[in-house]
Design an enzyme around this catalytic site. Structure first.
Site, PDB file in Angstrom:
ATOM      1  N   HIS A   1      -9.195   1.607  -5.112  1.00 28.97           N
ATOM      2  CA  HIS A   1      -8.308   0.713  -4.349  1.00 28.97           C
ATOM      3  C   HIS A   1      -6.880   1.182  -4.572  1.00 28.97           C
ATOM      4  CE1 HIS A   1     -11.507  -2.166  -3.522  1.00 28.97           C
ATOM      5  NE2 HIS A   1     -11.919  -1.923  -4.753  1.00 28.97           N
TER       6      HIS A   1
ATOM      7  N   TYR B   1       0.792  -1.229   0.000  1.00 25.51           N
ATOM      8  CA  TYR B   1       0.000   0.000   0.000  1.00 25.51           C
ATOM      9  C   TYR B   1       0.827   1.285   0.000  1.00 25.51           C
ATOM     10  CZ  TYR B   1      -3.576  -3.371   1.277  1.00 25.51           C
ATOM     11  OH  TYR B   1      -4.420  -4.449   1.289  1.00 25.51           O
TER      12      TYR B   1
END
Length: 159
Positions: free
Chosen positions: A105, A27
Site C-alpha cells: 500500500h 498518495y
C-alpha cells in the site's frame, strides 16, 4: 523463472491508474507510469523480469493471477487498492495459485479511516509493505529478487 531470470509480477488494483492525480496529499504526485518505468529499470539492473498489470476490474485481476501460475512468475507484488477490504475472489485466486506475494500500500491504511484497516490479504501475504509511498514498490521488488528463502525461483519457463 522466465528465460533464466527471476520473474516478478506487480498487480495494481482499482484507481491506481490515477496515482499522482487522485488525492496526491495522500498518495503523492508520482504516477503509475513512473512506478512502471522505475520497476522495469530496477528489474533490468538486477537481472530480473518485472511485469506490471493494472485493472479496475476484479475479474481481470483474477484472470491475471491465474495466468501467473504457469507463466514463470516467481512472486507477486500486489497493491489491492479498494479491493483490500472487499475481495474474497482475489484472495481465493492468490491462494489457488500458491505463489508468494507481498501486499503493498502506498499509504498507511492504519492511519486512515477505520474501515480501511481490515485487509483480506494481510494474513496470507509473505510480507506487507505500507506507508512508504511509491518507494514501497522498489522495496518489494528488491525483497523478491534478493530473497530466495522467502521467494524461491520456480522452474524456468521459456516464452
Amino acid at each position: 523463472m522466465l528465460n533464466g531470470k527471476k520473474s516478478v509480477l506487480v498487480i495494481n488494483g482499482p484507481n491506481l491508474n490515477l496515482l499522482g492525480i487522485r488525492e496526491p496529499h495522500i498518495y503523492g504526485y508520482e504516477t503509475l507510469d513512473d512506478v512502471v518505468k522505475a520497476g522495469k529499470a530496477q528489474g533490468q539492473a538486477d537481472g530480473a523480469h518485472v511485469d506490471f498489470f493494472q485493472s479496475n476490474w476484479e475479474g481481470a485481476a483474477v484472470d491475471r493471477i491465474q495466468e501467473a501460475r504457469t507463466d514463470g512468475t516467481d512472486a507477486i507484488v500486489f497493491n489491492p487498492g479498494g479491493w483490500t477490504q472487499t475481495s474474497v475472489p482475489i484472495r481465493d485466486a492468490l491462494l489457488g495459485v500458491a505463489i508468494p506475494f507481498i501486499e503493498l500500500h502506498v499509504a498507511n491504511i492504519h492511519a486512515r479511516e477505520e474501515w480501511r484497516h481490515h485487509s483480506y490479504f494481510h494474513d496470507k501475504a509473505t510480507c506487507v509493505i505500507m506507508g512508504c509511498g511509491i518507494k514501497g514498490y522498489e522495496y518489494a521488488i528488491d525483497m523478491i529478487i534478493k530473497n530466495d528463502k522467502k521467494f524461491p525461483p520456480k522452474p524456468d519457463v521459456q516464452k
